[in-house]
Structures are given as structure tokens and as C-alpha cells.
Design an enzyme around this catalytic site. Structure first.
Site, short mmCIF file in Angstrom:
data_model
loop_
_atom_site.label_atom_id
_atom_site.label_comp_id
_atom_site.label_asym_id
_atom_site.label_seq_id
_atom_site.Cartn_x
_atom_site.Cartn_y
_atom_site.Cartn_z
N GLU A 85 27.52 29.29 12.42
CA GLU A 85 27.82 27.97 11.85
C GLU A 85 26.54 27.15 11.67
OE1 GLU A 85 30.55 27.05 10.59
OE2 GLU A 85 32.18 28.12 11.59
N ARG A 89 25.44 26.05 7.90
CA ARG A 89 25.57 24.62 7.62
C ARG A 89 24.24 23.88 7.73
NH1 ARG A 89 31.53 22.59 9.58
NH2 ARG A 89 32.45 24.62 10.03
N ASP A 218 35.64 37.37 6.33
CA ASP A 218 35.49 36.99 4.92
C ASP A 218 34.07 37.06 4.34
OD1 ASP A 218 34.88 34.88 6.59
OD2 ASP A 218 36.02 33.38 5.52
N GLU A 365 37.79 26.74 -0.55
CA GLU A 365 37.70 28.05 -1.22
C GLU A 365 38.33 28.09 -2.60
OE1 GLU A 365 36.77 28.30 2.87
OE2 GLU A 365 38.69 27.67 2.02
#
Length: 462
Positions: A85, A89, A218, A365
């Protein structure tokens, strides 16, 4: 379309107003209580939103945020942060801000942060541990998962670390992330797919589990294509891995709903097909279209368009917003059992939602894929769908006094708000909506590759 882009910019300014007023320098705004929330202690929403402000031309906000990065940001926080993360980010946000503005401070902070994250890769396999203390370098995996990292945590680091190497000429960054990505890729089956969600950084073993394009896996598939693209498509190994995986997805995980025949991507558990799709999976139509645009496979565009239709169907709820997870009625008993019964059915009974999956976290998404498909096909329906979705966010999620809020239950006409505004709303959801309605000369897709947090990074040639 300018009017629509401006409306999205106004929405960003409303979100930013809440963050700036009640949570400045904190990781996230809690919009209902008007308080700041700490996750990593890195000013997450601020750094995640720098490039959005630049693209929207919000110069004053950007300069104020830049001053915070220069004077108030401590990269070496004595906190355990999530390696993945923080990379997508914070590192991604700093790198994009640098490449779009040329401000050196962003590159300095990015290099400091990459140095702080590097100890996570210090494992026998090179697969990183999921958490690392940026001050001490102590890294560990979650106790609840036997110290294992999720597949996405291990494999979604290459674009960012590769870009740091490209900009600093320090090869240790790209070497670490590449070793990790290839260690995960080596676990693929004969269809190029991964049968499991977790991988052990000590032994390298993939814990056997579902084949999925949803949570915890994903972005592995996403970075196969994007690693290929950002390197200027010179090294074909990632392109080969990507094509093999996508053909495997189409062969093994493509489902059709009843009665409308919507296409969706399911999961495979113990050899059985499960008609379950996370909203997260809806990055796939955009990915397939992006691959098509770069000559990966001519057949992939029609799959992208059909899956986009299936993903947009998730928004045909009473609120006009999508649930976190949906089941499709593919005629199997499983779908009926797993779906939410009568009140959880919508779109002509094709889609079924469990009450516990009916929340909406302001995820990006679907609008991400709408943006890419619009760029690739120029079909105006993708702008129309995006505008409809934006209207539903405005109607239900906008908080008076600043900020936007996640929702408890999209299956009702007026959902209750949650005290949460994830940084990806301003970093991704609003950015992709803005780009959907903006001139396509802004960030051309042959020169920029978006990381999995919507941070545009330059193709290494440029």
C-alpha cells in the site's frame, strides 16, 4: 465534456475542502465525524492526491501540499507500514508528482521512501514481507496469515521501484521488485494463472487456494502488462506472461449470466467455477483494452467491451452504485445459494448480492476501465456511463461541509453513509472520471503507464 470535467474537478475540491479543513496531514479524512485518521503516518490522502491536483490545474492546493511534503513529511516514520500500500499510494504518488511537476523534493522523498521499504525484500526468496517499520527496517508478515504475503503484496511493486531506479540509476530498487515479481510468476499453472492468494516469503510456496482476479491477487496480472509497457516493450518476458495469463482467464474464468447473458469473470475453487466477482475485478476490461491498444492480442478488445457491460450492470442497483462483491446467476445452484435472496437481486435477476457484500467504498475500477475503453474506442457510451456513475456518487456520497463517504448498502434507494473516505477516491476515482471527460492529449497512453493507484509514470524512453 468540458462541463463534465469541471463538475468532477468541483467534486475533488469538495473532497479536498473536507480533508484540508479537518484532516490536514493525516492519512485519511473521516468525513462524518470531521476528524483525521492515521494508518501509516505518511499523509496518505495528501500524497495520493498530488498528481490529481496537477492534472486539474489546482495550483494553489498543489503548492500548499508541496510545502507540507517539503517541511512536514517524515518518511522514516517509526510505524509499521504495509509494503504494498505504501509503494502504490505514497511512492507512486511522489514519483508522479515529480514527473508531472519537476519539483526535486518529490524525487528526494521517493528515494528516501524506497530506501525505507527495501528491508522488506530481505528474505531467502526475495518475496517481500507485508509490513516494514520505516524507521528501524524491521519487517514481518501478518501473524494471521503465517507471515505470508498476499500475491498482490508480493508482485505489485515493479513499476514504482523500476521508476526509482530509472530516475536515480540505483539498480537495487528495480532488482528487488523484479526478483519478487518473477518469483510469484514462477508459481503459475499451465494456463498462466495462480492457484492461491498467499505466498510464503521464506519458502516461496504458494498456499493452494482459489484462482481469482479479485482481492489479494488482482494487480499481479495488471503489472505483467504494465511492466512490459513501462520498459518500452523491449523485454518481452512480461508480455509473454501477460498474454498467457489473459488467455487462461478467458478460457477458465469467463462466465455468462442468465437471463441477460452478461459476461463476467468468476473464480475457480477446488476445480469448481464460482460465479462471484469482486468490484476490484472490473479493472480487467481496461487492462484488456490497454493490451489491445499496444498490440498484445486483437481478440482482447471484444472481451473488454463485453466485460465492461457486465461491470456496468453492477451499478444498476436502487442507489445507482455498485456493491463490493456480486454473484451472477449463471444457472448453477451455487449462485442462488450464495446470492442475497430476493432483496439482493437486480438487473433482471442476473446479479445477486449478499447483504454483507452490499457496501460501496468509493472504488475506482469501473470508471478506470471506462476511461481506458473510451480512449481506445472513442465510443461515447463509456462517457455516458461514467457520467451516470458520477451522478450517483454526487447524490449519495457527498457530505455537507466537505468530503465524500462510503456507503453501507447500495441495494436501498437512500444508503446510509460510512465514516470513511479512502485516499483512492481522490487519487483514482475522481482522477479517472476527470480524464474520461478531458482531452485525450492529457497523459497519452503510449507515453504514460498508470500504476495500480492511478499514478501516471512515464515510459522509460521518455
Amino acid at each position: 465534456s468540458d462541463m463534465q470535467a469541471l463538475a468532477v474537478q468541483r467534486a475533488f475540491e469538495h473532497a479536498w475542502y473536507g480533508y484540508r479543513k479537518y484532516a490536514w496531514g493525516w492519512d485519511e479524512l473521516e468525513p462524518l465525524s470531521r476528524t483525521g485518521h492515521t494508518w501509516f503516518g505518511l499523509g496518505l490522502t495528501l500524497v495520493d492526491s498530488l498528481d490529481t491536483m496537477l492534472l486539474m490545474g489546482l495550483k494553489d492546493h498543489f503548492e500548499e501540499a508541496t510545502r507540507w511534503v517539503r517541511h512536514n513529511m517524515t518518511v522514516a516514520v517509526n510505524n509499521e507500514v504495509n509494503t504494498f500500500e505504501t509503494t502504490i499510494r505514497v511512492l507512486g504518488g511522489l514519483l508522479s508528482a515529480y514527473q508531472l511537476s519537476g519539483e526535486r523534493i518529490f524525487l528526494q522523498r521517493a528515494e528516501q521512501l524506497a530506501d525505507g521499504l527495501l528491508p522488506a525484500f530481505n528474505t531467502p526468496t526475495g518475496i517481500p514481507l507485508s509490513d516494514v517499520n520505516l524507521a528501524t527496517g524491521y519487517a514481518r508478515g501478518p501473524t494471521w496469515a503465517q507471515q505470508e504475503s498476499s500475491v498482490s503484496e508480493a508482485s505489485t511493486l515493479w513499476l514504482e521501484f523500476g521508476t526509482v531506479t530509472h530516475l536515480t540509476n540505483r539498480t537495487e530498487f528495480s532488482a528487488a521488485a523484479e526478483r519478487a515479481l518473477l518469483a510469484v510468476a514462477n508459481k503459475r499453472d499451465s494456463n498462466g494463472l495462480l492457484r492461491g492468494l498467499f505466498i510464503n516469503p521464506f519458502s516461496g510456496a504458494l498456499r493452494s487456494g482459489a484462482i481469482t482476479l479479485g482481492a489479494r491477487v488482482d494487480s499481479y496480472y495488471e503489472y505483467l502488462l504494465k511492466a512490459h509497457l513501462i520498459g518500452g516493450m523491449r523485454d518481452d518476458k512480461y508480455g509473454v506472461l501477460y498474454n498467457q495469463a489473459m488467455n487462461g482467464v478467458i478460457k477458465k474464468l469467463l462466465g455468462h449470466s442468465r437471463p441477460s447473458g452478461l459476461k463476467f469473470i468468476g473464480e475457480s475453487k477446488g476445480g469448481k467455477f464460482v460465479a462471484k466477482m469482486d468490484h476490484l475485478v472490473c479493472f480487467l476490461p481496461g487492462l484488456l483494452a490497454l493490451g489491445y491498444l499496444h498490440g498484445m492480442n486483437d481478440t482482447h478488445l471484444s472481451y473488454a467491451e463485453e466485460l465492461m457491460q457486465g461491470c456496468y450492470a453492477l451499478y444498476r442497483t436502487r442507489s445507482g452504485l455498485a456493491p463490493e462483491i456480486a454473484f451472477f446467476n449463471d444457472g448453477s445452484e451455487t449462485a442462488r445459494e450464495l446470492g442475497g435472496g430476493e432483496e439482493g437481486e437486480f438487473h433482471n435477476h442476473d446479479v445477486l448480492v449478499k447483504p454483507s457484500d452490499a457496501h460501496n467504498l468509493l472504488r475506482p475500477e469501473v470508471v478506470e476501465s471506462l476511461f481506458v475503453l473510451y480512449r481506445v474506442t472513442r465510443d461515447p457510451k463509456y462517457q455516458e456511463w461514467g457520467w451516470t456513475i458520477f451522478g450517483a456518487f454526487e447524490r449519495h456520497c457527498k457530505v455537507a461541509g466537505g468530503g465524500y463517504a462510503a456507503l453501507d448498502n447500495v441495494l436501498v434507494a437512500s444508503p446510509k453513509k460510512r465514516n470513511k473516505m479512502d485516499s483512492f477516491f481522490t487519487a483514482e476515482t475522481l482522477k479517472y472520471l476527470y480524464l474520461l471527460f478531458s482531452d485525450s492529449r492529457l497523459l497519452p497512453l503510449d507515453r504514460w503507464v498508470f500504476n495500480t493507484e492511478a499514478h501516471p509514470l512515464q515510459v522509460f524512453d521518455y
